[in-house]
Design a protein around this motif. Sequence first.
Motif, PDB file in Angstrom:
ATOM      1  N   THR A   1       4.893   0.077  -5.482  1.00 10.00           N
ATOM      2  CA  THR A   1       4.632  -0.828  -6.591  1.00 10.00           C
ATOM      3  C   THR A   1       5.951  -1.524  -6.878  1.00 10.00           C
ATOM      4  O   THR A   1       6.984  -0.858  -7.023  1.00 10.00           O
ATOM      5  CB  THR A   1       4.170  -0.045  -7.837  1.00 10.00           C
ATOM      6  OG1 THR A   1       2.934   0.601  -7.539  1.00 10.00           O
ATOM      7  CG2 THR A   1       3.999  -0.962  -9.035  1.00 10.00           C
TER       8      THR A   1
ATOM      9  N   THR B   1      -2.288   7.741  -3.962  1.00 16.03           N
ATOM     10  CA  THR B   1      -2.603   6.689  -4.930  1.00 16.03           C
ATOM     11  C   THR B   1      -1.338   6.135  -5.591  1.00 16.03           C
ATOM     12  O   THR B   1      -0.306   6.809  -5.652  1.00 16.03           O
ATOM     13  CB  THR B   1      -3.531   7.241  -6.028  1.00 16.03           C
ATOM     14  OG1 THR B   1      -2.881   8.352  -6.655  1.00 16.03           O
ATOM     15  CG2 THR B   1      -4.855   7.698  -5.435  1.00 16.03           C
ATOM     16  N   PRO B   2      -1.419   4.916  -6.126  1.00 14.85           N
ATOM     17  CA  PRO B   2      -0.273   4.368  -6.861  1.00 14.85           C
ATOM     18  C   PRO B   2       0.047   5.196  -8.108  1.00 14.85           C
ATOM     19  O   PRO B   2      -0.839   5.815  -8.695  1.00 14.85           O
ATOM     20  CB  PRO B   2      -0.740   2.965  -7.269  1.00 14.85           C
ATOM     21  CG  PRO B   2      -1.831   2.627  -6.310  1.00 14.85           C
ATOM     22  CD  PRO B   2      -2.509   3.938  -6.000  1.00 14.85           C
TER      23      PRO B   2
ATOM     24  N   TRP C   1       6.670  11.223  -6.196  1.00 16.81           N
ATOM     25  CA  TRP C   1       7.031   9.804  -6.127  1.00 16.81           C
ATOM     26  C   TRP C   1       8.487   9.665  -6.537  1.00 16.81           C
ATOM     27  O   TRP C   1       9.067  10.562  -7.138  1.00 16.81           O
ATOM     28  CB  TRP C   1       6.116   8.921  -6.968  1.00 16.81           C
ATOM     29  CG  TRP C   1       6.120   9.164  -8.448  1.00 16.81           C
ATOM     30  CD1 TRP C   1       5.260   9.962  -9.152  1.00 16.81           C
ATOM     31  CD2 TRP C   1       7.018   8.602  -9.420  1.00 16.81           C
ATOM     32  NE1 TRP C   1       5.566   9.929 -10.493  1.00 16.81           N
ATOM     33  CE2 TRP C   1       6.646   9.103 -10.679  1.00 16.81           C
ATOM     34  CE3 TRP C   1       8.106   7.728  -9.346  1.00 16.81           C
ATOM     35  CZ2 TRP C   1       7.311   8.759 -11.860  1.00 16.81           C
ATOM     36  CZ3 TRP C   1       8.771   7.384 -10.514  1.00 16.81           C
ATOM     37  CH2 TRP C   1       8.372   7.886 -11.754  1.00 16.81           C
TER      38      TRP C   1
ATOM     39  N   ASP D   1       0.819  -1.212   0.000  1.00 21.18           N
ATOM     40  CA  ASP D   1       0.000   0.000   0.000  1.00 21.18           C
ATOM     41  C   ASP D   1       0.861   1.274   0.000  1.00 21.18           C
ATOM     42  O   ASP D   1       0.322   2.382   0.027  1.00 21.18           O
ATOM     43  CB  ASP D   1      -1.026   0.003   1.143  1.00 21.18           C
ATOM     44  CG  ASP D   1      -0.424  -0.216   2.510  1.00 21.18           C
ATOM     45  OD1 ASP D   1       0.705  -0.715   2.621  1.00 21.18           O
ATOM     46  OD2 ASP D   1      -1.110   0.118   3.498  1.00 21.18           O
TER      47      ASP D   1
ATOM     48  N   TRP E   1       0.385   8.750   2.528  1.00 19.91           N
ATOM     49  CA  TRP E   1       0.384   7.974   1.289  1.00 19.91           C
ATOM     50  C   TRP E   1      -0.868   8.266   0.480  1.00 19.91           C
ATOM     51  O   TRP E   1      -1.961   8.379   1.029  1.00 19.91           O
ATOM     52  CB  TRP E   1       0.505   6.482   1.594  1.00 19.91           C
ATOM     53  CG  TRP E   1       1.854   6.165   2.154  1.00 19.91           C
ATOM     54  CD1 TRP E   1       2.166   5.927   3.457  1.00 19.91           C
ATOM     55  CD2 TRP E   1       3.082   6.095   1.424  1.00 19.91           C
ATOM     56  NE1 TRP E   1       3.518   5.713   3.578  1.00 19.91           N
ATOM     57  CE2 TRP E   1       4.102   5.809   2.351  1.00 19.91           C
ATOM     58  CE3 TRP E   1       3.417   6.248   0.081  1.00 19.91           C
ATOM     59  CZ2 TRP E   1       5.431   5.664   1.969  1.00 19.91           C
ATOM     60  CZ3 TRP E   1       4.746   6.104  -0.290  1.00 19.91           C
ATOM     61  CH2 TRP E   1       5.742   5.808   0.649  1.00 19.91           C
TER      62      TRP E   1
ATOM     63  N   HIS F   1       4.299   4.994  -4.158  1.00 18.41           N
ATOM     64  CA  HIS F   1       3.040   5.587  -4.578  1.00 18.41           C
ATOM     65  C   HIS F   1       3.219   7.101  -4.482  1.00 18.41           C
ATOM     66  O   HIS F   1       4.192   7.596  -3.900  1.00 18.41           O
ATOM     67  CB  HIS F   1       1.906   5.146  -3.660  1.00 18.41           C
ATOM     68  CG  HIS F   1       1.536   3.699  -3.838  1.00 18.41           C
ATOM     69  ND1 HIS F   1       0.447   3.140  -3.239  1.00 18.41           N
ATOM     70  CD2 HIS F   1       2.113   2.696  -4.537  1.00 18.41           C
ATOM     71  CE1 HIS F   1       0.348   1.863  -3.561  1.00 18.41           C
ATOM     72  NE2 HIS F   1       1.362   1.569  -4.347  1.00 18.41           N
TER      73      HIS F   1
END
Length: 136
Positions: free
Chosen positions: A19, A122-123, A94, A16, A120, A50
């Motif tokens: 990636t 979104t990806p 990021w 979470d 945190w 993320h």
Amino acid sequence: MQITRSSINTVKGPADWFTGEVYIDAVAAAPAPSRVSAALVHFMPGARTHWHRHPLGQTVFVTEGIGLCRRRGGPIEVIRPGDRVLFEADEEHWHGAAPNRLMVHLAINEADADHDVVHWLTPVTDDEYAAAPPTD
């Protein structure tokens, strides 16, 4: 003076937050009143954080490999060993490894009065990541 022998295990970066394959080694977490922490973060090729932001900003210092970083609304930048990146307070951004190279950086953070270090979001999508310039 306090010496902490190498006894903290490397941990896998949680899905979470990241990636791809990411591994984290704690470097510094001084007791209060200090609010500074540092971690050595190992990104395998293609791995990245993320989108996220830090209430008091973040500095990353690249120690190995080739990486990528981007602030919201800006271009993707290529980063290499010896490069130091300062992300301003609350700047959405990021960072991670290039598609074909690993990247290791030292992440230095400071907690705010509420003890928050990072928020945190979104990806990073594959399309966003694929917009990176060549790293050769």
